[in-house]
Design a protein around this motif. Structure first.
Motif, short mmCIF file in Angstrom:
data_model
loop_
_atom_site.label_atom_id
_atom_site.label_comp_id
_atom_site.label_asym_id
_atom_site.label_seq_id
_atom_site.Cartn_x
_atom_site.Cartn_y
_atom_site.Cartn_z
N ALA A 11 9.07 29.28 -47.50
CA ALA A 11 9.31 27.66 -47.63
C ALA A 11 8.29 26.89 -46.76
CB ALA A 11 10.67 27.42 -47.70
N VAL A 12 8.65 27.43 -45.44
CA VAL A 12 7.66 26.44 -44.40
C VAL A 12 6.19 26.44 -44.80
CG1 VAL A 12 7.15 26.47 -41.81
CG2 VAL A 12 9.55 26.57 -42.79
N ALA A 13 5.68 27.55 -45.29
CA ALA A 13 4.35 27.79 -45.70
C ALA A 13 4.14 26.79 -46.62
CB ALA A 13 4.04 29.36 -45.87
N LEU A 14 5.11 26.38 -47.57
CA LEU A 14 4.84 25.70 -48.81
C LEU A 14 4.79 24.08 -48.41
CD1 LEU A 14 4.84 25.63 -51.89
CD2 LEU A 14 7.38 25.36 -51.81
N VAL A 17 1.18 22.72 -48.63
CA VAL A 17 0.56 22.46 -49.88
C VAL A 17 1.24 21.14 -50.65
CG1 VAL A 17 0.67 23.37 -52.30
CG2 VAL A 17 0.30 25.09 -50.30
N LEU A 18 2.43 21.06 -50.34
CA LEU A 18 3.21 19.86 -50.91
C LEU A 18 2.91 18.56 -50.38
CD1 LEU A 18 7.05 21.03 -50.54
CD2 LEU A 18 5.71 20.87 -52.70
N ALA A 19 2.41 18.46 -48.93
CA ALA A 19 1.76 17.46 -48.23
C ALA A 19 0.41 17.04 -48.77
CB ALA A 19 1.62 17.66 -46.89
N SER A 82 18.11 28.66 -60.63
CA SER A 82 18.45 29.31 -59.42
C SER A 82 19.84 29.19 -59.06
CB SER A 82 17.37 28.86 -58.24
OG SER A 82 17.81 29.30 -56.96
N ASP A 83 20.39 30.13 -58.20
CA ASP A 83 21.61 30.15 -57.83
C ASP A 83 21.59 29.51 -56.41
OD1 ASP A 83 22.76 31.13 -60.06
OD2 ASP A 83 22.61 33.15 -59.40
N ASP A 84 20.40 29.36 -55.90
CA ASP A 84 20.23 28.89 -54.39
C ASP A 84 19.29 27.65 -54.47
OD1 ASP A 84 20.03 28.66 -51.70
OD2 ASP A 84 18.89 30.48 -51.52
N VAL A 85 19.89 26.48 -54.61
CA VAL A 85 19.14 25.31 -54.70
C VAL A 85 19.72 24.38 -53.25
CG1 VAL A 85 18.80 23.20 -56.07
CG2 VAL A 85 18.94 25.02 -57.18
N THR A 86 18.89 23.95 -52.97
CA THR A 86 19.17 23.26 -51.40
C THR A 86 18.50 21.72 -51.52
OG1 THR A 86 17.66 24.52 -50.23
CG2 THR A 86 19.96 25.46 -50.27
N ILE A 87 18.80 21.09 -50.67
CA ILE A 87 17.96 19.70 -50.38
C ILE A 87 17.59 20.15 -48.80
CG2 ILE A 87 19.09 18.30 -51.77
CD1 ILE A 87 21.02 17.55 -49.73
N HIS A 88 16.17 19.51 -48.76
CA HIS A 88 15.61 19.81 -47.39
C HIS A 88 14.91 18.40 -47.08
CE1 HIS A 88 14.89 24.19 -48.70
NE2 HIS A 88 15.91 23.92 -47.61
N GLU A 89 14.94 18.16 -45.48
CA GLU A 89 14.11 16.97 -45.11
C GLU A 89 12.66 17.96 -44.26
OE1 GLU A 89 16.27 14.97 -42.32
OE2 GLU A 89 16.22 16.23 -40.52
N THR A 90 11.70 16.67 -44.36
CA THR A 90 10.51 17.20 -43.66
C THR A 90 10.53 15.96 -42.87
OG1 THR A 90 9.80 18.08 -45.65
CG2 THR A 90 8.22 17.75 -43.90
N LYS A 91 10.29 16.60 -41.48
CA LYS A 91 10.06 15.70 -40.25
C LYS A 91 8.92 16.49 -39.27
CE LYS A 91 14.23 12.99 -39.79
NZ LYS A 91 15.43 12.59 -39.02
N ASN A 92 8.03 15.66 -38.91
CA ASN A 92 6.84 16.30 -38.10
C ASN A 92 6.33 17.56 -38.63
OD1 ASN A 92 7.43 14.25 -36.35
ND2 ASN A 92 9.05 15.16 -35.44
N GLN A 93 6.08 17.54 -40.11
CA GLN A 93 5.68 18.58 -40.85
C GLN A 93 6.46 19.95 -40.74
OE1 GLN A 93 1.49 19.08 -39.43
NE2 GLN A 93 0.85 17.60 -41.00
N LYS A 94 7.83 19.78 -40.47
CA LYS A 94 8.95 21.02 -40.31
C LYS A 94 10.04 20.54 -41.41
CE LYS A 94 7.75 22.23 -35.71
NZ LYS A 94 8.36 22.40 -34.22
#
Length: 161
Positions: A11-14, A17-19, A82-94
């Motif tokens: 996911a971090v590798a993704l 691409v998103l940015a 998916s049974d594994d759906v989460t919410i993520h924040e991105t700060k300082n490219q992390k």
């Protein structure tokens, strides 16, 4: 390495691409609201989409507009994809998983490319461009809202349209 750690590294590798592809803030898309009675927030969803995934993970993007004086929180997202759906924040490219996102009174929450987003892990099927993915957004105060995320090209950038 555990399955969760492997998924986190992937996911971090993704994130780059998103940015690289910009963010979503257009006002097209599905919308829904909760009852205005009882002091519940009035939430509207716009700009929803999912870029066509290339792996068993995908990101989801949308804007939640709160048209009331009552703040709320996005607590979770569920989907048959998916049974594994989460919410993520991105700060300082992390990127990191969070328990909730604030939706300010008379404000908005943007889940966008390169920023905060919905993360779908271990997809049950590979969605293709043109399909729609059903999700349900769960809030602290407002009733759940069902949304369809149209699957767009992997490089889709609403700001360029």
């Amino acid at each position: 390495m555990t399955r969760r750690t492997t998924a986190l590294f992937a996911a971090v590798a993704l994130v780059p691409v998103l940015a690289l592809t910009g963010c979503s803030s257009d006002s097209s898309g599905d919308s829904a609201g909760s009852a205005a009675s009882g002091g519940k927030p009035r939430l509207e969803i716009s700009g929803a989409f999912m870029p066509q995934p290339a792996t068993d993970m995908a990101g989801g993007f949308l804007t939640i507009t709160n048209g009331s004086g009552t703040a709320d929180k996005l607590l979770s997202v569920t989907s048959s994809l998916s049974d594994d759906v989460t919410i993520h924040e991105t700060k300082n490219q992390k990127m990191r998983e969070v328990k909730s996102f604030d939706i300010p009174a008379n404000g908005e929450l943007k889940l966008e490319r390169g920023g905060n987003h919905i993360m779908f892990m271990e997809l049950k099927k590979q969605p293709k461009q043109g399909e729609k993915i059903d999700v349900e957004l769960h809030f602290e105060k407002a009733d759940p809202i069902a949304v369809e995320l149209p699957v767009e090209a992997a490089t889709h950038n609403p700001k360029q349209h």
